[in-house]
Design an enzyme around this catalytic site. Structure first.
Site, PDB file in Angstrom:
ATOM      1  N   ASP A 153       0.825  -1.203   0.000  1.00  0.00           N
ATOM      2  CA  ASP A 153       0.000   0.000   0.000  1.00  0.00           C
ATOM      3  C   ASP A 153       0.860   1.253   0.000  1.00  0.00           C
ATOM      4  O   ASP A 153       1.600   1.511   0.967  1.00  0.00           O
ATOM      5  CB  ASP A 153      -0.917  -0.030   1.233  1.00  0.00           C
ATOM      6  N   CYS A 154       0.741   2.065  -1.050  1.00  0.00           N
ATOM      7  CA  CYS A 154       1.486   3.332  -1.117  1.00  0.00           C
ATOM      8  C   CYS A 154       1.152   4.238   0.059  1.00  0.00           C
ATOM      9  O   CYS A 154       2.029   4.881   0.631  1.00  0.00           O
ATOM     10  CB  CYS A 154       1.167   4.039  -2.439  1.00  0.00           C
ATOM     11  N   PHE A 155      -0.148   4.292   0.450  1.00  0.00           N
ATOM     12  CA  PHE A 155      -0.563   5.205   1.495  1.00  0.00           C
ATOM     13  C   PHE A 155      -0.389   4.611   2.893  1.00  0.00           C
ATOM     14  O   PHE A 155      -0.779   5.225   3.878  1.00  0.00           O
ATOM     15  CB  PHE A 155      -2.017   5.633   1.265  1.00  0.00           C
TER      16      PHE A 155
END
Length: 281
Positions: A153-155
């Site tokens: 997950d980038c976030f």
């Protein structure tokens, strides 16, 4: 930003490049959006067009994977939300997966000098920070290291390339692709994420964020469209000021329209290919 800083950012701008293109907002599928971003970068590689900024949304919603991200949870291949499949699309840039729901994406393509990657990130993000400050949201750079490579997950983490609120909410995650002396930087601004969908995708909830009242009040689709327009206009002005350029609203070129048409043709011929890649349009 001084002219010295601008010259470090771009040492080989085309003649007359003080006037840059601002494309109209587009609500398209992820494959089309990524193909257009690649086309804008290709123009800079070939010195065939002015630097270009654009803002867009993903319709239908999708998960974009970083270019080098070859593993993701198996359930992503069959995700459904509100009766629709959630597409998997590969970005030309690096980083980890981004859920494009309730977000606004920006992309900018331009020629670039030889400065460090971190410097180019900060020069371009200065405009984003200034624009969101005008909108009443204070942002600063994240501080996490490269531990993000172990997360899908980038976030899920905020590195020095990301912009976070004082509470630690990651509002903007950005990624770059450099090819020769040309640069594409694009990023997602997470405005109205659905907590249930986020939990379904990433297995964890959303961090707290005291969003401004005008953002929280935008519930109906037409309200959100108006807010997206306000955000894009404010950020465009701030980026123009930071880079000391002028953005001229411009339509898509015939070449860009052909790229989008080609994506539509390819999707009709192989609609079920996960993490679709269109690298040679």
């Amino acid at each position: 930003m001084t002219m010295t800083k601008l010259s470090r950012l771009s040492t080989a701008l085309p003649s007359g490049a003080e006037v840059w293109r601002l494309l109209p907002p587009l609500a398209l599928g992820g494959e089309a959006q990524m193909a257009l971003d690649r086309e804008l970068l290709n123009q800079q590689v070939a010195h065939s067009g002015a630097p270009t900024l654009r803002f867009y949304t993903w319709v239908p919603l999708a998960i974009s994977l970083g270019y080098h991200q070859r593993h993701w949870p198996p359930h992503w291949d069959s995700l459904q939300w509100q009766g629709q499949s959630v597409a998997l699309v590969r970005r030309p840039s690096g980083g980890r997966a981004v859920l494009h729901q309730g977000d606004l994406t920006y992309a900018i393509a331009l020629p670039l000098g030889r400065q460090r990657r971190q410097d180019s990130y900060r020069l371009l993000c200065d405009g984003l920070i200034a624009g969101w400050r005008t909108l009443g949201v204070r942002l600063d750079y994240g501080t996490a290291g490269r531990g993000y490579i172990h997360r899908p997950d980038c976030f899920g983490t905020a590195t020095g390339a990301d912009l976070v609120t004082p509470e630690g909410y990651k509002l903007i995650g950005s990624a770059q692709l450099r090819r020769g002396h040309a640069l594409l930087q694009h990023g997602s601004m997470r405005l109205w994420p659905d907590p249930d969908l986020t939990g379904q995708v990433f297995g964890q909830g959303l961090p707290p964020w005291s969003a401004p009242d005008w953002l929280q009040a935008a519930v109906a689709p037409e309200q959100r469209q108006a807010v997206l327009g306000q955000i894009a206009a404010t950020l465009s002005a701030a980026i123009a000021s930071a880079l000391q350029v002028t953005f001229q609203p411009s339509p898509l070129t015939s070449r860009e329209e052909k790229v989008l048409a080609r994506v539509g043709t390819l999707l009709q011929s192989c609609p079920s290919n996960p993490a679709m890649e269109f690298l040679d349009l």
